[in-house]
Design a protein around this motif. Structure first.
Motif, PDB file in Angstrom:
ATOM      1  N   LYS A  64      54.333  34.795  55.808  1.00  0.00           N
ATOM      2  CA  LYS A  64      53.884  35.390  54.556  1.00  0.00           C
ATOM      3  C   LYS A  64      52.371  35.477  54.531  1.00  0.00           C
ATOM      4  O   LYS A  64      51.680  34.562  54.980  1.00  0.00           O
ATOM      5  N   VAL A  65      51.877  36.607  54.030  1.00  0.00           N
ATOM      6  CA  VAL A  65      50.435  36.837  53.885  1.00  0.00           C
ATOM      7  C   VAL A  65      50.175  37.353  52.470  1.00  0.00           C
ATOM      8  O   VAL A  65      51.098  37.690  51.732  1.00  0.00           O
ATOM      9  N   ASP A  66      48.899  37.429  52.115  1.00  0.00           N
ATOM     10  CA  ASP A  66      48.519  38.089  50.876  1.00  0.00           C
ATOM     11  C   ASP A  66      48.570  39.594  51.173  1.00  0.00           C
ATOM     12  O   ASP A  66      47.762  40.105  51.952  1.00  0.00           O
ATOM     13  N   PRO A  67      49.529  40.323  50.576  1.00  0.00           N
ATOM     14  CA  PRO A  67      49.732  41.722  50.987  1.00  0.00           C
ATOM     15  C   PRO A  67      48.647  42.689  50.549  1.00  0.00           C
ATOM     16  O   PRO A  67      48.434  43.712  51.198  1.00  0.00           O
ATOM     17  N   GLU A  68      47.949  42.382  49.476  1.00  0.00           N
ATOM     18  CA  GLU A  68      47.042  43.374  48.886  1.00  0.00           C
ATOM     19  C   GLU A  68      45.982  43.863  49.858  1.00  0.00           C
ATOM     20  O   GLU A  68      45.682  45.061  49.915  1.00  0.00           O
ATOM     21  N   ARG A  69      45.426  42.984  50.645  1.00  0.00           N
ATOM     22  CA  ARG A  69      44.373  43.389  51.585  1.00  0.00           C
ATOM     23  C   ARG A  69      44.890  44.409  52.599  1.00  0.00           C
ATOM     24  O   ARG A  69      44.225  45.402  52.905  1.00  0.00           O
ATOM     25  N   PHE A  70      46.085  44.170  53.114  1.00  0.00           N
ATOM     26  CA  PHE A  70      46.643  45.051  54.141  1.00  0.00           C
ATOM     27  C   PHE A  70      47.010  46.423  53.568  1.00  0.00           C
ATOM     28  O   PHE A  70      46.780  47.448  54.201  1.00  0.00           O
ATOM     29  N   TYR A  71      47.560  46.427  52.373  1.00  0.00           N
ATOM     30  CA  TYR A  71      47.895  47.695  51.722  1.00  0.00           C
ATOM     31  C   TYR A  71      46.614  48.464  51.354  1.00  0.00           C
ATOM     32  O   TYR A  71      46.521  49.669  51.580  1.00  0.00           O
ATOM     33  N   THR A  72      45.655  47.759  50.803  1.00  0.00           N
ATOM     34  CA  THR A  72      44.431  48.415  50.345  1.00  0.00           C
ATOM     35  C   THR A  72      43.633  49.001  51.502  1.00  0.00           C
ATOM     36  O   THR A  72      43.188  50.156  51.443  1.00  0.00           O
ATOM     37  N   GLY A  75      44.910  52.217  52.765  1.00  0.00           N
ATOM     38  CA  GLY A  75      45.043  53.292  51.785  1.00  0.00           C
ATOM     39  C   GLY A  75      46.413  53.377  51.145  1.00  0.00           C
ATOM     40  O   GLY A  75      46.843  54.457  50.740  1.00  0.00           O
ATOM     41  N   ASN A  76      47.110  52.238  51.060  1.00  0.00           N
ATOM     42  CA  ASN A  76      48.474  52.236  50.538  1.00  0.00           C
ATOM     43  C   ASN A  76      48.635  51.383  49.279  1.00  0.00           C
ATOM     44  O   ASN A  76      49.690  50.777  49.061  1.00  0.00           O
ATOM     45  N   GLN A  77      47.614  51.340  48.460  1.00  0.00           N
ATOM     46  CA  GLN A  77      47.692  50.582  47.214  1.00  0.00           C
ATOM     47  C   GLN A  77      48.830  51.095  46.319  1.00  0.00           C
ATOM     48  O   GLN A  77      49.539  50.308  45.684  1.00  0.00           O
ATOM     49  N   ASP A  78      49.038  52.412  46.294  1.00  0.00           N
ATOM     50  CA  ASP A  78      50.127  52.984  45.492  1.00  0.00           C
ATOM     51  C   ASP A  78      51.480  52.482  45.977  1.00  0.00           C
ATOM     52  O   ASP A  78      52.380  52.204  45.169  1.00  0.00           O
ATOM     53  N   ALA A  79      51.642  52.381  47.299  1.00  0.00           N
ATOM     54  CA  ALA A  79      52.903  51.895  47.864  1.00  0.00           C
ATOM     55  C   ALA A  79      53.160  50.451  47.426  1.00  0.00           C
ATOM     56  O   ALA A  79      54.295  50.068  47.113  1.00  0.00           O
ATOM     57  N   LEU A  80      52.116  49.645  47.381  1.00  0.00           N
ATOM     58  CA  LEU A  80      52.253  48.266  46.920  1.00  0.00           C
ATOM     59  C   LEU A  80      52.693  48.244  45.462  1.00  0.00           C
ATOM     60  O   LEU A  80      53.613  47.504  45.091  1.00  0.00           O
ATOM     61  N   ASN A  81      52.065  49.068  44.643  1.00  0.00           N
ATOM     62  CA  ASN A  81      52.414  49.120  43.225  1.00  0.00           C
ATOM     63  C   ASN A  81      53.843  49.609  43.003  1.00  0.00           C
ATOM     64  O   ASN A  81      54.502  49.217  42.038  1.00  0.00           O
ATOM     65  N   GLU A  82      54.327  50.450  43.924  1.00  0.00           N
ATOM     66  CA  GLU A  82      55.677  50.991  43.814  1.00  0.00           C
ATOM     67  C   GLU A  82      56.721  50.104  44.482  1.00  0.00           C
ATOM     68  O   GLU A  82      57.907  50.424  44.489  1.00  0.00           O
ATOM     69  N   GLY A  83      56.274  48.991  45.074  1.00  0.00           N
ATOM     70  CA  GLY A  83      57.209  48.064  45.712  1.00  0.00           C
ATOM     71  C   GLY A  83      57.728  48.524  47.064  1.00  0.00           C
ATOM     72  O   GLY A  83      58.815  48.130  47.481  1.00  0.00           O
ATOM     73  N   LYS A  84      56.936  49.348  47.778  1.00  0.00           N
ATOM     74  CA  LYS A  84      57.368  49.850  49.079  1.00  0.00           C
ATOM     75  C   LYS A  84      56.808  48.993  50.213  1.00  0.00           C
ATOM     76  O   LYS A  84      55.702  48.470  50.129  1.00  0.00           O
ATOM     77  N   PRO A 174      56.144  44.007  50.006  1.00  0.00           N
ATOM     78  CA  PRO A 174      55.178  43.814  48.913  1.00  0.00           C
ATOM     79  C   PRO A 174      55.030  42.366  48.466  1.00  0.00           C
ATOM     80  O   PRO A 174      53.992  41.991  47.902  1.00  0.00           O
ATOM     81  N   SER A 175      56.026  41.537  48.737  1.00  0.00           N
ATOM     82  CA  SER A 175      55.936  40.112  48.407  1.00  0.00           C
ATOM     83  C   SER A 175      54.967  39.380  49.321  1.00  0.00           C
ATOM     84  O   SER A 175      54.576  38.244  49.055  1.00  0.00           O
ATOM     85  N   GLY A 176      54.602  40.036  50.448  1.00  0.00           N
ATOM     86  CA  GLY A 176      53.739  39.404  51.443  1.00  0.00           C
ATOM     87  C   GLY A 176      54.504  38.876  52.637  1.00  0.00           C
ATOM     88  O   GLY A 176      53.912  38.542  53.660  1.00  0.00           O
ATOM     89  N   ASN A 177      55.820  38.802  52.535  1.00  0.00           N
ATOM     90  CA  ASN A 177      56.626  38.371  53.682  1.00  0.00           C
ATOM     91  C   ASN A 177      56.607  39.461  54.743  1.00  0.00           C
ATOM     92  O   ASN A 177      56.609  40.663  54.421  1.00  0.00           O
ATOM     93  N   TYR A 178      56.578  39.042  56.000  1.00  0.00           N
ATOM     94  CA  TYR A 178      56.494  40.019  57.089  1.00  0.00           C
ATOM     95  C   TYR A 178      57.354  39.600  58.273  1.00  0.00           C
ATOM     96  O   TYR A 178      57.725  38.443  58.426  1.00  0.00           O
ATOM     97  N   ARG A 179      57.634  40.573  59.105  1.00  0.00           N
ATOM     98  CA  ARG A 179      58.306  40.357  60.390  1.00  0.00           C
ATOM     99  C   ARG A 179      57.607  41.255  61.404  1.00  0.00           C
ATOM    100  O   ARG A 179      57.210  42.380  61.087  1.00  0.00           O
ATOM    101  N   ALA A 180      57.456  40.758  62.632  1.00  0.00           N
ATOM    102  CA  ALA A 180      56.742  41.529  63.653  1.00  0.00           C
ATOM    103  C   ALA A 180      57.356  41.279  65.023  1.00  0.00           C
ATOM    104  O   ALA A 180      58.108  40.317  65.224  1.00  0.00           O
ATOM    105  N   ILE A 181      57.045  42.158  65.940  1.00  0.00           N
ATOM    106  CA  ILE A 181      57.326  41.920  67.357  1.00  0.00           C
ATOM    107  C   ILE A 181      56.049  42.233  68.120  1.00  0.00           C
ATOM    108  O   ILE A 181      55.436  43.289  67.932  1.00  0.00           O
ATOM    109  N   LEU A 182      55.645  41.296  68.963  1.00  0.00           N
ATOM    110  CA  LEU A 182      54.425  41.423  69.756  1.00  0.00           C
ATOM    111  C   LEU A 182      54.790  41.932  71.142  1.00  0.00           C
ATOM    112  O   LEU A 182      55.608  41.341  71.823  1.00  0.00           O
TER     113      LEU A 182
END
Length: 202
Positions: A64-72, A75-84, A174-182
């Motif tokens: 989990k991370v603070d999502p706002e920085r990554f969305y902002t 250029g995806n602040q709207d997506a964060l606000n829309e829960g995408k 949008p909750s900040g939870n993430y999954r990745a593959i390196l």
């Protein structure tokens, strides 16, 4: 004086033999055989570590991370606000993996991009974002999608600390939870990440 030097030499020898140069993902010293077995049989990479050693890195991190920085920053602040959710494809720069092979052509990449667009629509995600650490080797894809430099190096510092071969991805909810593959991954794992994050955090 001689006894002191002898004790120091003995302690140094024991310390040297106790440190193999190989470490598990918690930083604990492990044998070379164990280290190599985890890479061959498990979802791990071996990456450079302190003093010339190597450490295991799990290829499928989640957290989990603070999502706002990554969305902002993308250029995806709207997506964060829309829960995408946010889908980020990360290119490390040209390497042996992403410069050869059947998947290394614009036609295949175009098909994968269209597939990602469908999944984004189906699973409530913003259109995929394509970021790079180094643009070398991306020339052939310039007419398909827009590649952008990792903004402020934020994705590299949080998710992609090493130049994992081929490329990597991260899906951020949008909750900040993430999954990745390196490193190299099947495209289907992005769909799996979207499904899991939507199911667990919506």
């Amino acid at each position: 004086m001689k006894i002191g030097l002898l004790l120091f030499a003995c302690c140094w020898c024991f310390a040297s033999f106790g440190q193999t140069g190989y470490h598990d993902e918690m930083g604990r010293s492990v044998s070379r055989d164990y280290f190599e077995k985890q890479i061959v049989e498990g979802p791990y990479f071996g990456v450079p570590y302190e003093n010339g050693g190597k450490i295991l890195v799990h290829r499928m991190p989640f957290g989990k991370v603070d999502p706002e920085r990554f969305y902002t920053l993308t250029g995806n602040q709207d997506a964060l606000n829309e829960g995408k959710m946010l889908i980020v494809i990360y290119y490390p720069g040209k390497d042996e993996c992403n410069s050869t092979g059947l998947g290394n052509n614009a036609g295949t990449f175009d098909k994968e991009h269209k597939t990602l667009l469908k999944w984004a629509s189906k699973y409530d995600a913003a259109p995929p974002i394509y970021l790079y650490s180094s643009p070398s080797g991306l020339e052939k894809y310039k007419n398909i999608i827009l590649w952008q430099q990792d903004p402020e190096g934020v994705f590299a510092s949080e998710f992609f600390k090493y130049p994992y071969p081929c490329g990597s991805f991260v899906v951020i909810h949008p909750s900040g939870n993430y999954r990745a593959i390196l490193g190299e991954y099947p495209l289907s794992q992005i769909q799996t990440s979207l499904k899991v994050l939507r199911r667990e955090y919506n």
